[in-house]
Structure formats: C-alpha cells, structure tokens
Design a protein around this motif. Sequence first.
Motif, PDB file in Angstrom:
ATOM      1  N   HIS A   1       0.857  -1.052  -0.019  1.00 22.35           N
ATOM      2  CA  HIS A   1       0.055  -0.058  -0.069  1.00 22.35           C
ATOM      3  C   HIS A   1       0.773   1.181   0.144  1.00 22.35           C
ATOM      4  O   HIS A   1       0.536   2.415  -0.495  1.00 22.35           O
TER       5      HIS A   1
ATOM      6  N   HIS B   1       1.299   4.733  -2.434  1.00 19.36           N
ATOM      7  CA  HIS B   1       1.449   6.235  -2.162  1.00 19.36           C
ATOM      8  C   HIS B   1       2.612   6.739  -2.659  1.00 19.36           C
ATOM      9  O   HIS B   1       2.673   7.943  -3.143  1.00 19.36           O
TER      10      HIS B   1
ATOM     11  N   ASP C   1      -6.292   7.411  -0.272  1.00 22.90           N
ATOM     12  CA  ASP C   1      -6.344   6.122  -0.985  1.00 22.90           C
ATOM     13  C   ASP C   1      -7.008   6.190  -2.260  1.00 22.90           C
ATOM     14  O   ASP C   1      -8.239   6.570  -2.461  1.00 22.90           O
TER      15      ASP C   1
HETATM   16 ZN    ZN Z   1      -3.137   4.948   2.194  1.00 25.15          ZN
END
Ligand code: ZN
Length: 341
Positions: free
Chosen positions: A111, A115, A309
Amino acid sequence: MRILGIETSCDETAAAVVEDGTRILSSIVSSQAAIHAPFGGVVPELASRHHIENICPVISSAMAEAAMEYAALDAVAVTQGPGLVGSLLVGVQAAKGLAYVHGKPLVPVHHIAGHLQAPFLAHAGAVRLPALALVVSGGHTSLFEVPAEGEFHLLGRTRDDAAGEAFDKVAKLLGLGYPGGPVIDRLAQGADDRAVEFTVARIKDGKADFSFSGIKTAVLHHVRKNGIAPVSDPARVPDEVKNLVASFQRAVVTALVRRLRRAAEERCPASLILTGGVAANSLLRREAARAAEELGRPLFAPPIALSTDNAAMIAAAGEVAFRKGVRAGWDLDAEPHLPLG
Ligand code: ZN
Ligand code: KG4
C-alpha cells in the motif's frame, strides 16, 4: 501496458486502469466515510462487508470508464497489505478471481509503495532522484529515501500513532466527525493557530522518527481542563474549538516539516515527495513547499485525489513491480503487517 489496480486496504473500495504507469484511463473510489462517521473511525467488520458489496460494481465501472475489455489488460495489481485484514482480503480475492478467469498475471502491491508511486504518476518523468519522501496517512507516518522508482529505504517512522490517526482522534474527541483531517483543515482556516501552545515530542536519539500520541493526550487534557464540550451542531463550531484544532494542526505540521527539512539537509536529495492522505492538508502542503523552496529542491505532492487512498497509485506501482518480474501465485494472501523498506 495496461494495468487494472484494486485497492481495499481500509475504508475505500477503489479500482483504476492505468496505461504505462502514467496515464489514468479510469479511477473509481467508493468511500465508506459516511458509514463509519457515526463511530468516529473505521469499524473493520463494517468495512469488509461494504467492500464485498462494492467491489464488483467498482471494478466494472473502472473497466467501463476506461472502455477496456479484460482481454486487453496486461496484468491485475492489488494491494496485498498493510491494512485491515478483512478489507484487504476482499480486494485480494477479487483480483485473484479476475486474473485467473482472464489468464492475466497477478501483481501484489504494498500500500505504501502505492502512495510513494503517486507523485511519479501525477508528475510523469519530472521527479528527480534520489528523492526524500514523507508518507503521511491514517495508518503511516514514515520518511523514505527513494533512490530509484520502486525502491525505498525507510529512514524513520512514527513510534506510536500515525499523524492521520491523531487528526481523526482529535476530531472524534471534539465531535467533529470522521475523517477528522479534512474537517480540521477546514475549521483551521482563518482561526488563531497560536491560541494553544502544543508541542510534538522530539525523538532524542537522532533517528528521523515521529511520535504523535503525546499531542493527542495534550489535546484531551486541554479539553478536560477547559470544560470544552463536543460540538453538537457542525454548522456552529465555537471559535474556541476552531482555535484549538488550528493550534493542534500547526504543531503536527511543524513536527512533520521539521523532520523532512532535517533529513533533507543531511541527505541532500534531488527532490522532495509529500504523499498519503494527510498530504491533502493545506497547511502541510504550504509549509512543505516553503521548506522545499528554502532548500532549493523541487517538491512533488500529488493532487489530493491521488494523495488519499485510490487504486490508480496501486496500478502504477503494480506496473513498476510487473516490469521487475514480480508475480503472485494463486496462493496470494492478504498481509495486514507487510513491511516495506
Ligand atoms: Zn493510504
Ligand atoms: O492515505 P489515506 O487515504 O488512508 C490510509 O492509508 O490511512 O489517509 C487517510 C487519512 C485520515 O486519517 C484522514 O483524516 C487524513 O488522511 N486526511 C487529512 C486530510 N485529508 C485526509 N488529514 C489532514 N488534513 C487533510 N486535509
């Protein structure tokens, strides 16, 4: 190369199709914020149930908006972790099913690598390396050195709460709703950010680490000492609360930018990166830009839709991993504590 990215690590169900790691053909984000708002934070069981309901329509919308047939995809990339295990599982299983049925390679993505890829997606070809990257989200507050695209060395991270978590908990304490970051950002505009003197703990052993649990407790003490009641009407927030959250925000931003600046002075990177949900914060963006200017380095902060996100960043990071030959088998499992760097 066209990659379908899938992201379900927390409370956003997201799917996107990205071409050559830089062109977003579609990016759909279905937020569950309204579902979790009454609880002041994400309720994991509710999050996974809603991911199950949303995942197929979100993926179908992303494919339709990109006018893409599954046969035309080169790979399916999915967030493997870290995150909430029940949430991650929904994305991982959906990605496995699609990749298996359509005979496509499956690429697992971290994840935070997603980013960290967002600035390369938003500012294609412009990010100068090595870069120094500050990733600030609801789950992470970390400083990385990025020597090459898709390579990350962890320099420091929070020892307790993430910065976004501190925003969310302070907002919850004051009855401001969830997620707390955007509300505090808005209420702080024009408020007196010197009204309350908060400090963020400095880590004394020279590491580029962060700590945000102390300031959260300091806000709690201030609220108790001054008898500040939770806000009952979001349209009428008292000045006392606005000044309080502005002071809190200033202290958090000052601590983040101070670390970024110090690490930049030590390491002399070619550019600075600011990414993650909290990178949407207007004061943080302003202060980081000012620090970058003073350091004589360009700052790459993706637009807000790519900072919070989303699945486009996962597809873009998936492309980098795919080119390196990273593939997952059908036994791919969600990893809630996956390390990076
Ligand atoms: Zn995140
Ligand atoms: O990266 P993200 O979307 O999800 C995680 O991976 O955690 O980050 C969500 C976090 C939340 O804590 C939210 O309050 C914070 O980002 N956030 C902000 C702002 N917008 C979102 N924090 C401060 N100011 C904002 N404008």
